[in-house]
Structure formats: C-alpha cells, structure tokens
Design a protein around this motif. Structure first.
Motif, PDB file in Angstrom:
ATOM      1  N   GLU A 100       4.647  61.509 -65.676  1.00 55.35           N
ATOM      2  CA  GLU A 100       5.045  61.628 -64.277  1.00 55.35           C
ATOM      3  C   GLU A 100       6.483  61.127 -64.109  1.00 55.35           C
ATOM      4  N   PRO A 101       7.297  61.817 -63.310  1.00 49.45           N
ATOM      5  CA  PRO A 101       8.643  61.301 -63.056  1.00 49.45           C
ATOM      6  C   PRO A 101       8.581  59.915 -62.429  1.00 49.45           C
ATOM      7  N   CYS A 102       9.563  59.098 -62.738  1.00 51.23           N
ATOM      8  CA  CYS A 102       9.682  57.765 -62.146  1.00 51.23           C
ATOM      9  C   CYS A 102      10.787  57.822 -61.087  1.00 51.23           C
ATOM     10  N   ILE A 103      10.470  57.398 -59.882  1.00 55.03           N
ATOM     11  CA  ILE A 103      11.460  57.319 -58.812  1.00 55.03           C
ATOM     12  C   ILE A 103      11.664  55.846 -58.493  1.00 55.03           C
ATOM     13  N   ALA A 104      12.897  55.398 -58.700  1.00 51.76           N
ATOM     14  CA  ALA A 104      13.235  53.991 -58.515  1.00 51.76           C
ATOM     15  C   ALA A 104      14.378  53.860 -57.517  1.00 51.76           C
ATOM     16  N   TYR A 105      14.251  52.903 -56.617  1.00 52.06           N
ATOM     17  CA  TYR A 105      15.323  52.565 -55.674  1.00 52.06           C
ATOM     18  C   TYR A 105      15.988  51.305 -56.179  1.00 52.06           C
ATOM     19  N   ASP A 106      17.310  51.296 -56.161  1.00 47.68           N
ATOM     20  CA  ASP A 106      18.063  50.145 -56.660  1.00 47.68           C
ATOM     21  C   ASP A 106      19.040  49.689 -55.591  1.00 47.68           C
ATOM     22  N   PHE A 107      18.953  48.411 -55.250  1.00 49.33           N
ATOM     23  CA  PHE A 107      19.758  47.820 -54.184  1.00 49.33           C
ATOM     24  C   PHE A 107      20.833  46.892 -54.749  1.00 49.33           C
ATOM     25  N   SER A 108      21.270  47.150 -55.960  1.00 52.97           N
ATOM     26  CA  SER A 108      22.266  46.311 -56.622  1.00 52.97           C
ATOM     27  C   SER A 108      23.676  46.718 -56.231  1.00 52.97           C
ATOM     28  N   SER A 109      24.576  45.771 -56.294  1.00 54.00           N
ATOM     29  CA  SER A 109      25.965  46.060 -55.927  1.00 54.00           C
ATOM     30  C   SER A 109      26.621  47.045 -56.885  1.00 54.00           C
ATOM     31  N   GLY A 110      26.113  47.200 -58.097  1.00 60.84           N
ATOM     32  CA  GLY A 110      26.722  48.085 -59.077  1.00 60.84           C
ATOM     33  C   GLY A 110      26.372  49.555 -58.941  1.00 60.84           C
ATOM     34  N   MET A 111      25.580  49.920 -57.973  1.00 56.96           N
ATOM     35  CA  MET A 111      25.164  51.316 -57.846  1.00 56.96           C
ATOM     36  C   MET A 111      26.328  52.254 -57.575  1.00 56.96           C
ATOM     37  N   ASP A 112      27.426  51.748 -57.080  1.00 53.17           N
ATOM     38  CA  ASP A 112      28.589  52.617 -56.855  1.00 53.17           C
ATOM     39  C   ASP A 112      29.182  53.120 -58.175  1.00 53.17           C
ATOM     40  N   GLU A 113      28.848  52.464 -59.310  1.00 55.31           N
ATOM     41  CA  GLU A 113      29.381  52.865 -60.614  1.00 55.31           C
ATOM     42  C   GLU A 113      28.320  53.312 -61.611  1.00 55.31           C
TER      43      GLU A 113
END
Length: 119
Positions: A100-113
């Motif tokens: 099954e695909p994994c859908i993950a939300y990430d709230f880290s400051s590095g997500m812009d990169e």
C-alpha cells in the motif's frame, strides 16, 4: 493574520522514483505531503538527489496511510503506520512496508528543500 490553504492545492510538486512530494508554503510553516509507492526506499529513490549516503533531514511526521520502516545510522529501527506521529533525526534510511502507498505529512522546517534537485 490568518492564512488558509486547501490540501488539494499544493504550491509545488517534486517527483522522484516511486513517489512524490507536495509542498505547502505558509507564513512561518512549510508542510510536505509525501506519497511513497510500494518499492520506495530513500537510499534508492532520493540518495542521488540528496547527494548523501543517508537522509540528513530532521523529520516531524504523521502517517495518514500505509507503513514506513525507518532505520537510523546506529542500527535502531521503528515502523510507523496510520495515526502514528514520529520524529526522525538526521542519519537514516526509510522504506515502504507492504503493498500500500504510504502517505506521510511532514511539518519540519526543512521541507522547503527536501527532495529538491540541486542546481
């Protein structure tokens, strides 16, 4: 101030082997929604983009669907699934568990990169 964005309208999409990242940029917060397909593994799908042996991002995540296994550089491991929140510090590999695909939300400051090709 109030700022609202709809989850169906990301600001950017970054495709990579066996998955993609949708990026939502708001004042003081960047959120990533990653979709990792079965067969996705960081060391196989993102190592060449990152240019490092292991993922060097700090993740503050939430799993909405599917399962992800995370192995730290020191060999410790954890598996996360729907409803789990997690923190993974720099120096790890990760891969999808199951079909099954994994859908993950990430709230880290590095997500812009994260998963962004180097120029």
């Amino acid at each position: 101030m109030i700022e609202v964005k709809h989850i169906d309208k990301p600001d950017e999409r970054r495709d990579f082997p066996n998955g993609h990242l949708e990026v939502f940029t708001m004042t003081g917060l960047t959120v990533g929604r990653a979709t990792f397909e079965p067969g996705w593994r960081w060391s196989e799908s993102l190592r060449s983009i990152a240019g490092t042996e292991l993922c060097q991002f700090h993740h503050n995540g939430y799993i909405a669907q599917g399962r992800l296994r995370i192995r730290m550089e020191d060999g410790s491991e954890a598996e996360v699934g729907p409803g789990d929140m997690f923190v993974a510090t720099p120096g790890h590999d990760a891969w999808v568990v199951g079909d099954e695909p994994c859908i993950a939300y990430d709230f880290s400051s590095g997500m812009d990169e994260y998963a962004k090709a180097k120029d």
